[in-house]
Design a protein around this motif. Structure first.
Motif, PDB file in Angstrom:
ATOM      1  N   ASP A  49     -17.734   7.769  14.684  1.00 19.93           N
ATOM      2  CA  ASP A  49     -16.619   7.548  15.605  1.00 19.93           C
ATOM      3  C   ASP A  49     -15.291   7.431  14.866  1.00 19.93           C
ATOM      4  OD1 ASP A  49     -16.838   5.116  14.358  1.00 19.93           O
ATOM      5  OD2 ASP A  49     -16.997   3.924  16.195  1.00 19.93           O
ATOM      6  N   GLN A  50     -15.237   8.007  13.656  1.00 21.12           N
ATOM      7  CA  GLN A  50     -14.075   7.983  12.769  1.00 21.12           C
ATOM      8  C   GLN A  50     -13.919   6.637  12.061  1.00 21.12           C
ATOM      9  OE1 GLN A  50     -12.556  10.764  12.020  1.00 21.12           O
ATOM     10  NE2 GLN A  50     -13.620  11.915  13.608  1.00 21.12           N
ATOM     11  N   GLU A  51     -14.864   5.727  12.309  1.00 21.52           N
ATOM     12  CA  GLU A  51     -14.861   4.449  11.606  1.00 21.52           C
ATOM     13  C   GLU A  51     -16.178   4.176  10.904  1.00 21.52           C
ATOM     14  OE1 GLU A  51     -13.681   1.201  14.055  1.00 21.52           O
ATOM     15  OE2 GLU A  51     -11.695   2.016  14.490  1.00 21.52           O
TER      16      GLU A  51
ATOM     17  N   THR B 128     -12.119  14.521   4.829  1.00 21.68           N
ATOM     18  CA  THR B 128     -11.364  13.438   5.455  1.00 21.68           C
ATOM     19  C   THR B 128     -10.790  13.824   6.814  1.00 21.68           C
ATOM     20  OG1 THR B 128      -9.346  14.117   4.275  1.00 21.68           O
ATOM     21  CG2 THR B 128     -10.721  12.431   3.233  1.00 21.68           C
ATOM     22  N   GLU B 129     -10.686  15.111   7.113  1.00 27.89           N
ATOM     23  CA  GLU B 129     -10.096  15.558   8.365  1.00 27.89           C
ATOM     24  C   GLU B 129     -11.007  15.212   9.546  1.00 27.89           C
ATOM     25  OE1 GLU B 129      -7.151  16.865   8.803  1.00 27.89           O
ATOM     26  OE2 GLU B 129      -6.645  16.901   6.660  1.00 27.89           O
TER      27      GLU B 129
ATOM     28  N   GLU C 259     -17.422  17.894  13.341  1.00 27.81           N
ATOM     29  CA  GLU C 259     -18.379  18.994  13.234  1.00 27.81           C
ATOM     30  C   GLU C 259     -19.698  18.556  12.598  1.00 27.81           C
ATOM     31  OE1 GLU C 259     -16.375  22.021  11.086  1.00 27.81           O
ATOM     32  OE2 GLU C 259     -14.993  22.537  12.724  1.00 27.81           O
ATOM     33  N   LEU C 260     -19.670  17.410  11.921  1.00 27.26           N
ATOM     34  CA  LEU C 260     -20.880  16.897  11.262  1.00 27.26           C
ATOM     35  C   LEU C 260     -21.702  15.997  12.176  1.00 27.26           C
ATOM     36  CD1 LEU C 260     -19.342  16.021   7.774  1.00 27.26           C
ATOM     37  CD2 LEU C 260     -20.590  18.082   8.421  1.00 27.26           C
ATOM     38  N   ASN C 261     -21.157  15.698  13.362  1.00 30.87           N
ATOM     39  CA  ASN C 261     -21.866  14.839  14.312  1.00 30.87           C
ATOM     40  C   ASN C 261     -23.057  15.546  14.943  1.00 30.87           C
ATOM     41  OD1 ASN C 261     -20.280  12.544  14.020  1.00 30.87           O
ATOM     42  ND2 ASN C 261     -18.839  13.165  15.616  1.00 30.87           N
ATOM     43  N   TRP C 262     -24.074  14.756  15.249  1.00 30.66           N
ATOM     44  CA  TRP C 262     -25.289  15.205  15.922  1.00 30.66           C
ATOM     45  C   TRP C 262     -26.037  16.279  15.149  1.00 30.66           C
ATOM     46  CZ3 TRP C 262     -26.623  11.536  18.762  1.00 30.66           C
ATOM     47  CH2 TRP C 262     -25.717  10.841  19.564  1.00 30.66           C
TER      48      TRP C 262
ATOM     49  N   ASP D 120     -19.788   4.322   5.053  1.00 36.81           N
ATOM     50  CA  ASP D 120     -18.903   4.767   6.131  1.00 36.81           C
ATOM     51  C   ASP D 120     -17.591   5.350   5.630  1.00 36.81           C
ATOM     52  OD1 ASP D 120     -20.592   3.943   8.281  1.00 36.81           O
ATOM     53  OD2 ASP D 120     -19.985   1.867   7.928  1.00 36.81           O
ATOM     54  N   SER D 121     -17.385   5.332   4.312  1.00 33.95           N
ATOM     55  CA  SER D 121     -16.075   5.704   3.780  1.00 33.95           C
ATOM     56  C   SER D 121     -16.039   7.028   3.037  1.00 33.95           C
ATOM     57  CB  SER D 121     -15.573   4.606   2.833  1.00 33.95           C
ATOM     58  OG  SER D 121     -16.448   4.485   1.723  1.00 33.95           O
ATOM     59  N   THR D 122     -17.203   7.650   2.833  1.00 33.98           N
ATOM     60  CA  THR D 122     -17.232   8.814   1.941  1.00 33.98           C
ATOM     61  C   THR D 122     -18.093   9.940   2.486  1.00 33.98           C
ATOM     62  OG1 THR D 122     -16.938   7.359   0.029  1.00 33.98           O
ATOM     63  CG2 THR D 122     -17.728   9.585  -0.397  1.00 33.98           C
TER      64      THR D 122
END
Length: 261
Positions: A89-91, A59-60, A66-69, A44-46
């Motif tokens: 979800d940014q986490e 990291t933005e 933009e990488l979702n779905w 979840d961190s990289t």
């Protein structure tokens, strides 16, 4: 007559072009992969991207959105789960099937999108059986050879695909609970043909909760050159986002291609 000569010249030029292109393509299969885009997710961190040989640490929030779905090749604990859609979800990342139905899978996540297949190698880490090389590294770094450990594991795998397995060592005394050392250390090194190769080392005074615990997160061939790259994670006390580094063996030494920090 002149027209005939001109046609012959054109045919010769075309023949030379075809031959040159053939040898350029056959010379090194990994060359074409350097021109392809790759998105690589580790836990979840990289999030790393590679475009034409250039690595980027993502990291933005807007870029992550933009990488979702999008569909990814998904691995859990270094074993392929299949092709699934991911959402962040940014986490943390969540896994969904093609119908956007959540897939509950726990374990270390590896996922990628690319125009070529990445080879992900499963591995097993075990307790160190012979401490000879560990004692040698401790002595070289002026660390007490009788030191106690909080991490002491080894992993045997064929990194350079020469048919012989190398041994990776992970040793640390970070975050001691029942002992109080003067120095906090962490070492990651490889043994091959009697030679030791350093990947990561840290030696510092004991400030109670400093240092980090290193471990192997992934073994994969990111550039299709038949040599495995190593993803090593170093977990720090009270730090949600661990340090994650991608290592490659280049010219007889390990180099960090990219880190998430």
């Amino acid at each position: 007559m002149k027209k005939k000569k001109r046609y012959i010249v054109i045919l010769v030029i075309l023949a030379i072009y075809v031959i040159c292109m053939f040898f350029l393509v056959e010379k090194d299969d990994s060359i074409k992969y350097k021109n392809d885009a790759l998105t690589l997710i580790i836990g979840d961190s990289t999030i790393w991207q590679n475009n034409k040989g250039k690595w980027l640490n993502i990291t933005e929030e807007e870029t992550i959105d933009e990488l979702n779905w999008l569909e990814y090749d998904v691995y859990i604990e270094n074993k392929k789960l299949g092709n699934y859609y991911l959402w962040n979800d940014q986490e943390q990342w969540y896994i969904f099937d093609k119908n956007r139905k959540a897939v509950n899978k726990e374990g270390n996540l590896i996922a990628y999108r690319s125009t070529y297949d990445l080879k992900v190698t499963d591995f097993k880490s075990e307790e160190i059986r012979n401490y000879y090389n560990v004692q040698k590294v401790l002595k070289e770094n002026k660390v007490d050879s009788t030191a106690e450990f909080t991490v002491a594991t080894e992993t045997n795998l064929d990194i350079d695909n020469d048919g012989n397995k190398e041994t990776l060592y992970f040793v640390s005394n970070a975050f001691p609970m029942d002992f109080n050392p003067n120095k906090i250390f962490s070492f990651v090194f490889m043994q091959k043909d009697g030679k030791l190769y350093n990947l990561y080392k840290s030696v510092e005074g004991n400030n109670i909760n400093n240092g980090c615990k290193p471990y192997l997160s992934a073994v994969l061939d990111v550039d299709h050159d038949d040599n495995n790259e190593l993803v090593i994670t170093c977990a720090e006390y009270s730090v949600i986002k661990p340090t994650v580094m991608l290592y490659k063996l280049v010219d007889d030494e390990f180099k960090i291609l990219i880190s998430n920090k």
